[in-house]
Write an enzyme that holds these catalytic residues in place. Structure first.
Site, PDB file in Angstrom:
ATOM      1  N   SER A 181       0.797  -1.229   0.000  1.00 26.47           N
ATOM      2  CA  SER A 181       0.000   0.000   0.000  1.00 26.47           C
ATOM      3  C   SER A 181       0.827   1.275   0.000  1.00 26.47           C
ATOM      4  CB  SER A 181      -0.961   0.003   1.187  1.00 26.47           C
ATOM      5  OG  SER A 181      -0.269  -0.106   2.403  1.00 26.47           O
ATOM      6  N   HIS A 209      -5.101  -3.252  -2.732  1.00 24.22           N
ATOM      7  CA  HIS A 209      -4.732  -2.279  -3.769  1.00 24.22           C
ATOM      8  C   HIS A 209      -4.564  -2.908  -5.147  1.00 24.22           C
ATOM      9  CE1 HIS A 209      -4.210   1.049  -0.965  1.00 24.22           C
ATOM     10  NE2 HIS A 209      -3.776   0.117  -0.136  1.00 24.22           N
ATOM     11  N   LYS A 240     -11.452   0.747  -1.929  1.00 22.90           N
ATOM     12  CA  LYS A 240     -10.439   1.383  -2.763  1.00 22.90           C
ATOM     13  C   LYS A 240     -10.909   1.441  -4.212  1.00 22.90           C
ATOM     14  CE  LYS A 240      -7.471   1.051   0.986  1.00 22.90           C
ATOM     15  NZ  LYS A 240      -6.776   0.190   1.921  1.00 22.90           N
TER      16      LYS A 240
HETATM   17  C1  LIG Z   1      -6.786  -0.012   3.280  1.00 25.62           C
HETATM   18  C2  LIG Z   1      -6.265  -1.347   3.602  1.00 25.62           C
HETATM   19  C3  LIG Z   1      -6.943  -2.178   4.501  1.00 25.62           C
HETATM   20  C4  LIG Z   1      -8.115  -1.707   5.296  1.00 25.62           C
HETATM   21  O1  LIG Z   1      -9.261  -1.599   4.511  1.00 25.62           O
HETATM   22  P1  LIG Z   1     -10.412  -0.574   4.921  1.00 25.62           P
HETATM   23  O2  LIG Z   1     -11.575  -1.038   4.141  1.00 25.62           O
HETATM   24  O3  LIG Z   1      -9.931   0.782   4.561  1.00 25.62           O
HETATM   25  O4  LIG Z   1     -10.612  -0.725   6.404  1.00 25.62           O
HETATM   26  C5  LIG Z   1      -6.461  -3.456   4.687  1.00 25.62           C
HETATM   27  N1  LIG Z   1      -5.354  -3.893   4.038  1.00 25.62           N
HETATM   28  C6  LIG Z   1      -4.675  -3.104   3.190  1.00 25.62           C
HETATM   29  C7  LIG Z   1      -3.467  -3.642   2.502  1.00 25.62           C
HETATM   30  C8  LIG Z   1      -5.103  -1.808   2.957  1.00 25.62           C
HETATM   31  O5  LIG Z   1      -4.409  -1.016   2.140  1.00 25.62           O
END
Ligand SMILES: *Cc1c(COP(=O)(O)O)cnc(C)c1O
Length: 390
Positions: A181, A209, A240
């Site tokens: 990320s 991602h 995302k």
């Molecule tokens: C953003 C993210 C999460 C958390 O997800 P949310 O839906 O924002 O709580 C978990 N793992 C990774 C790798 C992330 O980038």
């Protein structure tokens, strides 16, 4: 004497590590209005622009008209609303697994899933750069936790051997992100799969991602590399590229049944709004559509433009592997200064500091969207080149 809250905050400020919330009075899109200022947004994870997509808005509105706004209770208590069931069917179809389960967020997914799979005599082995939610989930489970340096296969192998020697009865789970990320690079998935098979471990792959961006129809990195069948626990988030919110696990029927029975963040939390589930379902359908393919193509074009205008960022081994491009600055203070300079020129790019990244690896984290125009990208690159030139 315990430290006061005020002195703790003062200390964070002195180290350039204080963070604060800034009000955004516009939708999440390529141009935003932040604290009264118009900025071009290179900070969002909404890689395809789905957060404001009409088809998703309509799906959410229709669900509100039919089901209202609140889910009433945990899904095991009151009965589970149809939009949640439809979303899980759609996700399982999308990821080609037997079943799926959704949670209120990706964070809740990591906590609930690792806690359900592992107890104190089990072993969780994580990549050093795995997301905070995965680290927290591993710690909270009470399992033995081992960390390997980012993508260091020798160390992963020795941790697996250690786990097998010392805990022959343990469930051993290897945990990694697909696209990292804060760095935008890929896990060494083929090597990890070979090791997890050799040592009889399970593999949890967090595609947060990667989903929507990589692989046929945006199915993710495992699909792109032809390794989806070797992943035991496909984790991801709808927050995302899918533009909504909520986390998911896709996998075998028995895995999902275990999570329904054991994942505390699922059991002891009210179901998300049915509107969110309906929008999530529309997002997955959109991924599978021709419009989805076209938007991914636009994102790839934008990434190619960015790379061609910023050759120093992609020298040597570094290639564009995702929509995330880190510009490593080093010190937290310097990263904040660079972010401020960009804001003065009209660009929103966040400075990422400790503890999100290592102390000496503060950075600007540039994220591109399919919705950016060539002009917006060129404008950003010009300012970034100026910063690099000092
Ligand atoms: C953003 C993210 C999460 C958390 O997800 P949310 O839906 O924002 O709580 C978990 N793992 C990774 C790798 C992330 O980038």
């Amino acid at each position: 004497m315990p430290q006061t809250i005020a002195s703790e905050l003062a200390e964070l400020r002195a180290r350039s590590l204080l963070r604060s919330l800034r009000e955004m009075d516009s939708p999440q899109q390529p141009t935003v209005e932040l604290a009264g200022k118009k900025l071009i947004n290179f900070s969002s994870n909404d890689y395809l622009g789905l957060a404001t997509e009409p088809a998703l808005r309509e799906a959410a509105k229709a669900a509100i008209d039919q089901y209202g706004v609140g889910a009433g209770a945990s899904r095991l208590v009151c009965g589970t609303l149809s939009p949640h069931v439809r979303l899980e069917e759609k996700l399982a179809e999308f990821k080609r697994t037997e079943a799926a389960l959704t949670f209120s967020s990706g964070y809740a997914t990591a906590l609930g899933t690792l806690g359900a799979l592992c107890q104190k005599d089990d072993v969780i082995i994580l990549d050093k750069l795995a997301h905070a939610s995965l680290i927290d989930g591993a710690r909270l489970s009470g399992a033995h936790v081992r960390v390997f340096p980012h993508n260091h296969m020798g160390k992963l192998e020795s941790h697996l051997a250690w786990a097998r020697d010392n805990f022959p009865e343990a469930r051993v789970v290897v945990v990694t992100e697909a696209v990292f990320s804060m760095d935008g690079d890929w896990a060494l998935l083929a090597e990890i799969v070979e090791l997890k098979l050799r040592f009889g471990a399970l593999l949890l792959l967090d595609e947060a991602h990667a989903v929507g961006v990589i692989g046929a129809h945006g199915r993710g990195l495992a699909e792109q590399l032809g390794l989806a069948g070797a992943v035991d626990i496909h984790m991801g988030t709808l927050s995302k590229a899918l533009g909504v919110s909520g986390g998911y696990v896709c996998g075998g029927r028995r895995l999902i049944e275990l999570l329904v029975n054991r994942a505390r963040s699922f059991i002891y939390s009210t179901a998300p709004s049915p509107a969110v589930a309906a929008a999530g379902c529309a997002a997955v359908e959109w991924m599978l559509s021709a419009a989805g393919e076209k938007r991914r193509q636009q994102l790839r074009q934008n990434l190619a433009q960015f790379a061609s205008e910023m050759p120093p960022l992609f020298s040597g081994e570094r290639k564009v592997q995702s929509a995330i491009v880190p510009v490593i600055v080093g010190k937290a203070e310097a990263a904040l200064e660079a972010a401020q300079l960009l804001a003065d020129k009209g660009f929103l790019v966040p400075a990422i500091r400790f503890p999100t990244v290592a102390r000496d690896a503060a950075r600007l984290r540039v994220t591109l969207s399919a919705r950016h125009t060539p002009r917006q990208i060129s404008g950003l690159c010009a300012v970034l080149r100026n910063i690099a030139a000092g």
